[in-house]
Design a protein around this motif. Sequence first.
Motif, PDB file in Angstrom:
ATOM      1  N   GLY B 433       0.802  -1.228   0.000  1.00 52.68           N
ATOM      2  CA  GLY B 433       0.000   0.000   0.000  1.00 52.68           C
ATOM      3  C   GLY B 433       0.827   1.265   0.000  1.00 52.68           C
ATOM      4  O   GLY B 433       0.278   2.365  -0.082  1.00 52.68           O
ATOM      5  N   GLY B 434       2.107   1.123   0.114  1.00 50.97           N
ATOM      6  CA  GLY B 434       2.966   2.287   0.325  1.00 50.97           C
ATOM      7  C   GLY B 434       2.808   3.367  -0.709  1.00 50.97           C
ATOM      8  O   GLY B 434       2.627   4.542  -0.356  1.00 50.97           O
ATOM      9  N   PHE B 436       0.381   3.986  -2.827  1.00 52.77           N
ATOM     10  CA  PHE B 436      -0.922   4.636  -2.804  1.00 52.77           C
ATOM     11  C   PHE B 436      -1.052   5.598  -1.632  1.00 52.77           C
ATOM     12  O   PHE B 436      -1.515   6.727  -1.771  1.00 52.77           O
ATOM     13  N   ARG B 437      -0.601   5.126  -0.502  1.00 54.19           N
ATOM     14  CA  ARG B 437      -0.734   5.962   0.691  1.00 54.19           C
ATOM     15  C   ARG B 437       0.089   7.228   0.567  1.00 54.19           C
ATOM     16  O   ARG B 437      -0.327   8.308   0.997  1.00 54.19           O
ATOM     17  N   THR B 438       1.251   7.087  -0.018  1.00 50.76           N
ATOM     18  CA  THR B 438       2.088   8.275  -0.204  1.00 50.76           C
ATOM     19  C   THR B 438       1.416   9.260  -1.131  1.00 50.76           C
ATOM     20  O   THR B 438       1.457  10.472  -0.915  1.00 50.76           O
ATOM     21  N   VAL B 440      -1.777   9.659  -1.609  1.00 50.65           N
ATOM     22  CA  VAL B 440      -2.850  10.322  -0.863  1.00 50.65           C
ATOM     23  C   VAL B 440      -2.264  11.408   0.028  1.00 50.65           C
ATOM     24  O   VAL B 440      -2.773  12.528   0.106  1.00 50.65           O
ATOM     25  N   LEU B 441      -1.177  11.038   0.623  1.00 49.99           N
ATOM     26  CA  LEU B 441      -0.535  11.956   1.547  1.00 49.99           C
ATOM     27  C   LEU B 441      -0.097  13.226   0.835  1.00 49.99           C
ATOM     28  O   LEU B 441      -0.360  14.348   1.280  1.00 49.99           O
ATOM     29  N   ALA B 443      -1.163  14.388  -1.900  1.00 51.46           N
ATOM     30  CA  ALA B 443      -2.336  15.141  -2.354  1.00 51.46           C
ATOM     31  C   ALA B 443      -2.880  15.988  -1.224  1.00 51.46           C
ATOM     32  O   ALA B 443      -3.258  17.150  -1.394  1.00 51.46           O
ATOM     33  N   ALA B 444      -2.897  15.387  -0.042  1.00 48.07           N
ATOM     34  CA  ALA B 444      -3.421  16.109   1.115  1.00 48.07           C
ATOM     35  C   ALA B 444      -2.536  17.291   1.468  1.00 48.07           C
ATOM     36  O   ALA B 444      -3.014  18.352   1.858  1.00 48.07           O
ATOM     37  N   VAL B 445      -1.235  17.086   1.329  1.00 47.41           N
ATOM     38  CA  VAL B 445      -0.312  18.174   1.645  1.00 47.41           C
ATOM     39  C   VAL B 445      -0.467  19.302   0.632  1.00 47.41           C
ATOM     40  O   VAL B 445      -0.466  20.479   0.978  1.00 47.41           O
ATOM     41  N   LYS B 447      -2.948  20.299  -0.852  1.00 49.46           N
ATOM     42  CA  LYS B 447      -4.187  21.082  -0.708  1.00 49.46           C
ATOM     43  C   LYS B 447      -4.036  22.332   0.127  1.00 49.46           C
ATOM     44  O   LYS B 447      -3.309  22.353   1.086  1.00 49.46           O
TER      45      LYS B 447
END
Lengths: 862, 447
Positions: B433-434, B436-438, B440-441, B443-445, B447
């Motif tokens: 999952g690494g 994908f999670r990165t 997402v991370l 993307a969140a940053v 924003k």
Amino acid sequence: MSRFFRGGDDSSSESSSDEEELYTSEEEEEEEQEQEESSEEEDEEEEESSDDEAGPEKKGLSRFLVDQASSESEESDVEGATKVKSAKDKRFDELEATITTIQNGQKINDWGSISNEFDKLNRQVVKLQDGGKAPKSYIKCIAELEDFMNETQAKQKVTPKKMNATMARGFNAVKQRIKKNNKDYQSQIDAFRKDSDAFMESDEEEAPLPKPSKVKFAEAFVSEEAAEDEEKGFARVDKRGKAIPFSPESIQKHLRSIVESRGRKNTDRAEQIRIMEELNKVAETPYLKIRVLQTLVSARFDLGSATASMPLEHWKAAERELAALLSLLETHKNHVVIEGAEEWEDDDKVPVLGPDDKYIKVPGSVVSYIERLDDELTRSLQSIDPHTSEYIDRLTDEADLYNIILQGLLYYETVRKDASLEIPQESLNRIIQRRLDHVYFKPAQVVKILEENSWKQVSSSIDSAITPRALAGDAGQLIHTLCNYLFSNSEGIIRARAMLCQIYFLALHDEYYKARDMMLTSHLQENIANFDVATQILYNRTLVQVGLCAFRRGLVYDAQNTLQDICGSGRQKELLAQGVMMQRYSQVTPEQERLEKQRQLPFHMHINLELLECVYLTCSMLLEIPLLAQIGSSPDIKKRVISKTYRRMLEYHERQIFTGPPENTRDHVMQASKALAAGEWKKATHFIHSIKIWDLMPSAEEIKTMLAKQIQEEGLRTYLFTYAPFYDTLAVETLSTMFELDSSKVAAVVSKMISHEELAAALDQVTNTVIFRKGVELSRLQSLALALSDKASALIETNERTLEVRTQGSANAFSRKDGRQGGQRGGGQRGGRGGARTGGNAQRQAGGTQFTGGALGAAVRG
Amino acid sequence: MASAPTPAAGGNVAEYDLMLKLAPHLDRHLIFPLLEFSAGQLLDEETGDVKDEAKAREINQAKYALLKKTDMTDYVANLYCDLEGLNEPPAEFADKKQKVFSQLQKYEQETSKIIELLERDDVVNNLRSDKVANLEFLKREHDVTIEMVNALYDLGNLQYSCGNYADASEMLYRFRVLSTDNDKVAFATWGRLACEILTMNWESAMEELQKVRETIDSKLSQNPLAQLQHRTALIHWVLFPLFNFEKAREPILELFFNAGYINTIQANCAWILRYLAVAVITNRGRAKNPGIHQKQMKDVVRIVKQEAYEYQDPVTRFVHALYLDFDFEEAQRQLVLAEEVLRSDFFLLAHADDFVDSARHLIFESYCKIHSRISLKDLSARLGLNTDDAEKWIVNLIRDTRLDAKIDYKEGTVVMNHPPSSVYQQVIEKTKGGFFRTQVLSAAVAK
């Protein structure tokens, strides 16, 4: 005047009382004199109205005469009279000068100087008083001053401008004094106010009015001296062979003077106490008795200084007197001692019960006396060497103190029944807290004896609503009741303390689960840092006690976990307030050191530190040795350390070239650890069993049996971890004989290990053997890769968490996404991951309920 | 309130009777079915005779005591007659009945207008989601007063008390639509939940359950004690849908495992663990998501362990023996006991067979995980089946669970194959999952 006479009287020992003393107590004397004066004044007026001859028989006679003699009366045949006269004139001049200064001060509104001058004036006027009559000019001055003061006060209210600090202080001082002072001269002032001119003139005629010429001077001299004795300290009573009785009437005056001298320098406290002891004998009415006892007890407390505790005999006396006070209050239900009662101002009359009053209220705080008495006992216990018989002797006083506390509690219960008295809940809480403090750390049997003895002292008709007499036999119930009471009626620290006391008591009596649940539900571990140091210490003590309790129950994991914070720090002594740590490099100010010394618990409350260490190390051994064996076979598993202290000791022990037979507890545990690591569980058991300190535990044999069992199991686990790589199969039977365990037990242990994925093996039911799987050992590269992947995922997790913390407010967006992502990836994988993690940590999580966080040492030292 | 279990009648099963513990947290009307059930247990299955007269009488007394305070006058009167052996109920019952009746009429009159209004389409169509505005609208257009709305509540209450649950539910529903009084709305929601449970209207019961839960979580967050009490009550109430309505199972289990509720169970009502354990165990095959089931099982094991000092019964002991002590024989013994207990439990009766079956699976699963070779004979004894049945059972099991196992017929053993998880596979799993999670991370940053 008095000085003059004293000079003449060479036989009197009073001359030994030095001048200094005289001056310090001058003010009191003054006031007393003034008070006496005022009473005499009344008498005098009566006389005037009736007859001249009646005067000499009156009480105020002696003084009257002396002054008369020293005044302008020519009849006196003493040659000293002329001398006196000139001195008196001089004093009059001084007085006039002071008055002028005051008047000037009034003009420019200088309250600072007025205050000073006013004091001076009062001192001067004492020496000038003739027959209770103050000089007219003085009366005029103070009357004017009062008017002026009232005026200023009125002005003060209207104008927004404030006086400066010195002025205000002076003003307030004058205001207070003048009110009191002027009361004494009220009649004269009234006369002055009525017609000031007439007043100033009339006095010339009035002054010589009484003519007590018949009385001889010698007589006057004696009686004067007697009067002086009465106010000055009774030093002469014995010498004269004739005890001068302390009349009940004079008690209040004495008390007032003593109360006012409190806290001043150079007051002879011992002397005062002697006075009061005498007063106590003559006091007749309950009111007076109460007052005397109160003052006496406070005076005794003053004997103790900031560093030393009060002397033993005084403590005992104070204890007796407090008991007397409480029983007095109990028998005379219409007298109550409460905080915030109004001070009784009139010293000549004893307050009586008015028609619509229910109580005679005496100001004072019983709970404060009791607290003080308790504190003093603690302090004295702190300073006595605990290994002497003196300590034991002193400790027996605790029972008496407990009686007092109980009686105090009963007293507060009775007064609280009447809502009109408005006794604050806090007083009751404080006294219950004290009572709790004396029982919570004691075994139930001891508490029972203590309680029963105390109740014997209380008459059988009285019972307590909060803690009924019937509870005396059941210590657990008693503690429960006390704590519950505090819990529902108080808040903040007292509440927390009550809870901790109860947990401590439960833990002491092997109620582990109850204690643990209370500890967890209290949530104290989260906010203990906000409490004061004493409470933090109590928390630490409780934590340790819970840990020991867990150990006695055989819950090694919980015990280790609970004790970790206190024992792992290496500062047990300090954290439990059982000794000051020597700190080599830290700078502790004397002030801090003193505070720390004050915090120390008396010896009888201590928790045995050696036992504590022994328990902690044994628990650590039982957890660490199998873990070390597990890690030992594969060096790349993330190193987990349960107890750093233990590891350090073990390393140190292993570094030693030659190890002799074990001497102290630590040696025993270390050698046992070594034996256990080598699979020699019998030897380990022997080492552990030969530790002497187990005998201090209530049921030492059971604990040894429990430990032996634990060592067997952990030995088996260690053995399996250590030797698994060298075997293909192992018969359960063999293991069972090796460790003297049931084969079913062995099977259970092995099953558990397999299930938790600690052991790569499987059981063969048919042949009853353990089959070790081969090929699970990882190569160096493989294990490194695993470690790397672990770290990578940990990194991602940390990042996610950080972001979450950062964007707390707007984090919703992120967490929603996270949820969606979880769904996409499918729970299976997630579950798998979670499973693997819990599998690895199973041992660590087994308890599930961990409370950590001993109150931090920094806070303790602060 | 309820009858004390006598050891003679129920044997050791009675000692696990939770009636007394459950009752304080349930409503009068909800206890009634439980009492009925206890009475039913006493009937002999074949003859229909009452086995234990004294106990039956006790239960009747309990019923009477329970219902005395309600307004189900006819039924209470009958019960009284039964108990006292009278033919004619005393006059007081008639009086009471009359009173209830007049009350009912009074409320009905008061509410007739508003009910009529609410049935008119033109009125209903004008209602919006804003309660205050609705009330305003009704006031303006149709002279509806707040008293009339409250009368709806009273009527609902009375009808509930009379045992007229369906109508009561309807009244409370209408009341809730209009009322702005938060406290009363909360009570009405509880009332509706009880009504729906009693009318076995599970779908809407679940809706009410959600509403109650929301109220507890939001309104009572300032008052931990009240929150605890309400949660305890809710946990007990939802036992009805949990074991009677298939679809309710997942959400209710989810509710139970919610941190707040699991803490409530641990702190206040450990006996719920029996129901929780049974629900989770029987949920084995049904759970859509085996991962969640595994996690739930783990949680159950953990809590059973933590609460072992406080609450134990055959069901929790079974869990304890199987997952903590790995004592399979003990687990087997407890299973037998547990079955008995289940059969005498109001909620679990229907699930007894299911539970035994699932429990057997669990034993076998866990057994296989640890052993590499098991003798068939031994296993059949352990499962309480004869050899042939056991063989069939195992074959089915292997097929169902895709267990990697084979039967060696000649030796009479089952051989388990535990392939060690490949280290490569492990690394792949861990890093899967690494990326994908990165993403997402980042993307969140961004924003």
